[in-house]
Scaffold this motif. Sequence first.
Motif, PDB file in Angstrom:
ATOM      1  N   UNK A   1       0.850  -1.184   0.000  1.00 35.71           N
ATOM      2  CA  UNK A   1       0.000   0.000   0.000  1.00 35.71           C
ATOM      3  C   UNK A   1       0.890   1.239   0.000  1.00 35.71           C
ATOM      4  N   UNK A   2       0.636   2.139  -0.957  1.00 38.26           N
ATOM      5  CA  UNK A   2       1.479   3.320  -1.122  1.00 38.26           C
ATOM      6  C   UNK A   2       0.628   4.566  -1.310  1.00 38.26           C
ATOM      7  N   UNK A   3       1.271   5.718  -1.318  1.00 35.78           N
ATOM      8  CA  UNK A   3       0.590   6.985  -1.483  1.00 35.78           C
ATOM      9  C   UNK A   3       0.508   7.420  -2.932  1.00 35.78           C
ATOM     10  N   UNK A   4       0.183   8.694  -3.122  1.00 34.47           N
ATOM     11  CA  UNK A   4      -0.035   9.236  -4.462  1.00 34.47           C
ATOM     12  C   UNK A   4       1.217   9.223  -5.323  1.00 34.47           C
ATOM     13  N   UNK A   5       2.401   9.186  -4.706  1.00 36.81           N
ATOM     14  CA  UNK A   5       3.658   9.214  -5.460  1.00 36.81           C
ATOM     15  C   UNK A   5       4.187   7.812  -5.758  1.00 36.81           C
TER      16      UNK A   5
END
Length: 246
Positions: free
Chosen positions: A176-180
């Motif tokens: 799970x990662x962010x917008x970048x």
Amino acid sequence: MEDAGGAGGTGAEDVPPTPAEAVAVFGDRLAAAERYVALLAGPGLAQGVIGPREVPRLWARHVLNSAAVGEVLPRDATVVDVGSGAGLPGVPLALARPDLAITLLEPMARRVAWLEHVVAELGLDVTVVRGRAEERETRRQCGESDVVTARAVAPIGRLATWTLPLVRAGGTLAAMKGASAADEVARDLKEIRAAGGAEPRVVRCGVGDAATTVVLVSRSERRGHSPAGGRSRGRKDRARDRSTDV
């Protein structure tokens, strides 16, 4: 462990209300999901497994967000949740996808105690293991799984190096990662490949405020022998080991 309404916890009025979409996600396990949110908002807050600013957004940002990863996981898969911490995403996945055989892997003793309490409180058929993904003993104990999940653990290149040895050949790291996320993948692509990962895919899971970005990395090669004697451990093997795992 103190109850959610006990000393050091928040009262029932502080537990965020259940959103309508939780009914569809958790079905007949909705009550258990609500209890998990109450535990996070009470003793979880008191013990520091979550911060006070997270309480109002426990459902969308944490619980439904974590459950959304289940959209890209195969049925009946064995899953190791690395750096599980408060139980995210492993506990919501276990509630939303009871077909999954899940191990919560966490290095910190106090968080392991928290996870064991949550698993017992919710009546989940989930294993809790204390250890780090990069340690030989952890790899021996967990064997190779179909999927490894991780949320806010490390940059994707380092995470792939640590976790792909826990994944069977053809299995997947679901981070799970962010917008970048796409920029992070481009930056760490050489490190991912060196760890035995195939070309990463960046996908979106869930909808609305609960949507999340997931980086999927398949393990493309076997790096030596698995800790379990050269074979992937299936669901029956993992179930047999649950009595001795922690």
